[in-house]
Motif scaffolding. Structure first.
Motif, PDB file in Angstrom:
ATOM      1  N   ILE A   1       0.838  -1.199   0.000  1.00 55.96           N
ATOM      2  CA  ILE A   1       0.000   0.000   0.000  1.00 55.96           C
ATOM      3  C   ILE A   1       0.874   1.251   0.000  1.00 55.96           C
ATOM      4  O   ILE A   1       0.604   2.224  -0.713  1.00 55.96           O
ATOM      5  N   GLY A   2       1.933   1.237   0.800  1.00 57.72           N
ATOM      6  CA  GLY A   2       2.851   2.376   0.806  1.00 57.72           C
ATOM      7  C   GLY A   2       3.475   2.626  -0.550  1.00 57.72           C
ATOM      8  O   GLY A   2       3.569   3.772  -1.009  1.00 57.72           O
ATOM      9  N   ALA A   3       3.886   1.547  -1.224  1.00 52.18           N
ATOM     10  CA  ALA A   3       4.496   1.695  -2.545  1.00 52.18           C
ATOM     11  C   ALA A   3       3.506   2.250  -3.552  1.00 52.18           C
ATOM     12  O   ALA A   3       3.849   3.118  -4.374  1.00 52.18           O
ATOM     13  N   CYS A   4       2.246   1.791  -3.503  1.00 49.67           N
ATOM     14  CA  CYS A   4       1.280   2.252  -4.499  1.00 49.67           C
ATOM     15  C   CYS A   4       0.865   3.700  -4.242  1.00 49.67           C
ATOM     16  O   CYS A   4       0.388   4.374  -5.157  1.00 49.67           O
ATOM     17  N   LEU A   5       1.024   4.206  -3.015  1.00 49.68           N
ATOM     18  CA  LEU A   5       0.798   5.623  -2.753  1.00 49.68           C
ATOM     19  C   LEU A   5       1.956   6.473  -3.279  1.00 49.68           C
ATOM     20  O   LEU A   5       1.760   7.586  -3.774  1.00 49.68           O
ATOM     21  N   PHE A   6       3.173   5.948  -3.176  1.00 50.55           N
ATOM     22  CA  PHE A   6       4.353   6.734  -3.529  1.00 50.55           C
ATOM     23  C   PHE A   6       4.549   6.894  -5.033  1.00 50.55           C
ATOM     24  O   PHE A   6       4.780   7.999  -5.525  1.00 50.55           O
ATOM     25  N   PHE A   7       4.480   5.794  -5.776  1.00 47.16           N
ATOM     26  CA  PHE A   7       4.920   5.822  -7.174  1.00 47.16           C
ATOM     27  C   PHE A   7       4.139   6.789  -8.063  1.00 47.16           C
ATOM     28  O   PHE A   7       4.742   7.630  -8.740  1.00 47.16           O
ATOM     29  N   PRO A   8       2.796   6.730  -8.136  1.00 49.59           N
ATOM     30  CA  PRO A   8       2.109   7.671  -9.024  1.00 49.59           C
ATOM     31  C   PRO A   8       2.272   9.119  -8.593  1.00 49.59           C
ATOM     32  O   PRO A   8       2.381  10.020  -9.427  1.00 49.59           O
ATOM     33  N   ALA A   9       2.299   9.364  -7.274  1.00 52.62           N
ATOM     34  CA  ALA A   9       2.444  10.728  -6.789  1.00 52.62           C
ATOM     35  C   ALA A   9       3.818  11.286  -7.132  1.00 52.62           C
ATOM     36  O   ALA A   9       3.945  12.433  -7.598  1.00 52.62           O
ATOM     37  N   ASN A  10       4.862  10.504  -6.925  1.00 53.52           N
ATOM     38  CA  ASN A  10       6.202  10.990  -7.211  1.00 53.52           C
ATOM     39  C   ASN A  10       6.427  11.167  -8.710  1.00 53.52           C
ATOM     40  O   ASN A  10       7.054  12.138  -9.153  1.00 53.52           O
TER      41      ASN A  10
END
Length: 516
Positions: free
Chosen positions: A383-392
């Motif tokens: 879940i943490g990874a899927c929050l980070f990648f599109p936003a970054n």
């Protein structure tokens, strides 16, 4: 599931059929882009589970088998900005489609490999195709979608990556257990040919062509520097620190320093240092680097733990990782929408914080930890990874000058991949401190398992590796949070995130205009 659609001028609204056709074409374009990212993700994870079979089948030296993975990632790292620049010069869609073709050829050759040299060489060919795909996919999205829709669009590519990682883990376990390792490459051939056929029909170049120069000297210098450091770290993981290892390490570091000097002097550098003048760009790229450095090791560390001390088979180990990937896939598009609505800083930083928590929990694993606990922690990490990648990704592409989308997209992949490559090597180096290096290396590639006190010692070594990853992830989270003052939050109207870009950026763009 609906794909983000390109905003149409009001005058075009009356032509509903034409608009519908355009929306359909845009949706198909996103499917093609997702498939490219998916295939690259599959080959990033699927080979991990096949390493033992590749090693035995081709008689690859135990100390060299890791280069089947490292060579693929290293080539993508070195070529990302250069092939992104080719996209700016000759068309991003054209280079993206060329990447598919090269990737399919590389996969075919890997399936036919006959010895150690051939499999590593053909993985390099695959890496060239992967670089063309990944470096230009972000730029194609930036051409297709307006700023306010890019977060959601990058959410779809994040979904493609997650699905690819899932398929890589599951298919890797199934194929290695029941078929042959060669099929991990054969499956790319028909899917790649189909994707090329669809891409030729639905993708159209929209970006403006710009004249660019390549930087072969910078690319060669960085490549040799990274190779030297990686070779030294890999040797340290399974041997003593001798004069040859020291020479590779010192020489590699010296070449990386020389690379930075070259980049500050050449007219068209591989990594244009001036892009760091763009507000939030430096923090976004470095956050990507440290996130990759911390997170890419997790998959390998877990496989070491599950196939080593816990004695699980590849298929059983892969099934334990599946729930986190599936939940992450379901949340990826929602995470992209968060970036569009609230700006990239909040979801990206929150995602990194969740990954810090998951790494701390992984560092508490013992040889009697319930396997369901690993599933829960893996879900938090995913879940943490899927929050980070599109936003970054959205933050980087929104900050980039419009005519430098290809370079910015390539730099994003370069920084992430540098982190990923070193994450792989640092993890095995740190983990091997608590046990015989040769035995640790054998466990890592899945050629043996552990029991008793040796297993306890090895798990302690994994704790050290996880704690090292925690440090890297905390650095990434701090860098992400520091962007808060440089990106304006969207207003109530949902306008795009407009970075406050100084006149220097316009000059960087090469046209004396303000970046929009």
């Amino acid at each position: 599931m609906t794909f983000p659609r390109i905003a149409r001028p009001a005058a075009a609204a009356s032509g509903s059929s034409a608009d519908g056709g355009g929306q359909t074409r845009t949706g198909l374009a996103m499917v093609v882009l997702m498939s490219g990212v998916l295939m690259t993700a599959v080959d990033t994870t699927i080979v991990v589970l096949a390493l033992p079979e590749i090693q035995r089948s081709l008689n690859v030296a135990l100390t060299n088998v890791v280069w089947v993975i490292i060579s693929f990632l290293l080539v993508i790292t070195l070529l990302a900005t250069q092939v992104g620049r080719l996209g700016d010069m000759f068309g991003r869609v054209r280079m993206y489609e060329a990447g598919f073709a090269v990737f399919v050829v590389g996969s075919l050759l890997c399936a036919l490999a006959w010895n150690e040299v051939s499999i590593i060489a053909f993985r390099i060919v695959q890496g060239v195709g992967g670089a063309l795909i990944m470096a230009n996919s972000g730029a194609v999205i930036a051409d297709l979608y307006p700023r306010e829709q890019r977060g959601r669009a990058y959410g779809f590519t994040s979904l493609g990556w997650t699905i690819g990682a899932v398929l890589g883990v599951v298919l890797g376990g199934l194929i290695v257990t029941y078929v042959s390792w060669r099929w991990i490459f054969w499956i790319n051939v028909p899917t790649g040919v189909l994707a090329i056929a669809v891409a030729l029909r639905v993708l159209r170049d929209k970006g403006e062509r710009t004249r660019q120069r390549l930087d072969p000297l910078g690319m060669i210098t960085l490549g040799l520097g990274l190779f030297g450091v990686l070779w030294a770290i890999t040797k340290l993981a399974n041997g003593p620190f001798d004069a040859a290892t020291a020479a590779f390490l010192i020489g590699g570091l010296a070449l990386i320093v020389l690379f930075v000097f070259i980049e500050s002097r050449v007219p068209a550098p591989m990594l244009p240092l001036r892009i760091f003048k763009v507000p939030t760009m430096a923090a976004s790229l470095c956050a990507s680097l440290f996130q990759g450095l911390a997170s890419f090791a997790v998959l390998f560390l877990l496989l070491m733990y599950l196939q080593g001390p816990r004695g699980l088979s590849p298929i059983h180990a892969s099934l334990l990782l599946l729930p986190g990937y599936l939940i992450s896939a379901g949340l990826s598009i929602w995470a992209g929408r968060l970036a569009d609505k609230y700006g990239p800083v909040l979801p990206a930083t929150a995602g990194l914080a969740l990954q810090v928590v998951s790494l701390l929990l992984y560092a508490q694993l013992t040889n009697s930890t319930p396997l369901w606990w690993i599933v829960i922690v893996g879900t938090i990490n995913a879940i943490g990874a899927c929050l980070f990648f599109p936003a970054n990704s959205s933050a980087i592409m929104k900050a980039a000058p419009p005519d430098m989308f290809g370079i910015a997209s390539g730099m994003m992949r370069t920084f992430a991949n540098v982190g990923m490559v070193f994450s792989f090597s640092v993890a095995i180096l740190v983990a091997s401190r608590s046990i015989s290096r040769q035995l640790a290396f054998a466990i890592f590639v899945g050629t043996t398992s552990l029991h008793g006190q040796v297993a306890d010692a090895f798990t302690t070594g994994l704790h050290a590796a996880f704690y090292a990853s925690v440090i890297f992830m905390v650095i990434a989270a701090v860098l992400s949070a520091l962007r808060a003052g440089g990106i304006r939050r969207p207003g109530r109207s949902g306008s795009s995130l407009q970075p406050a870009v100084p006149d220097a950026v316009g000059r960087f763009a090469g046209r004396g205009e303000r970046a929009t």
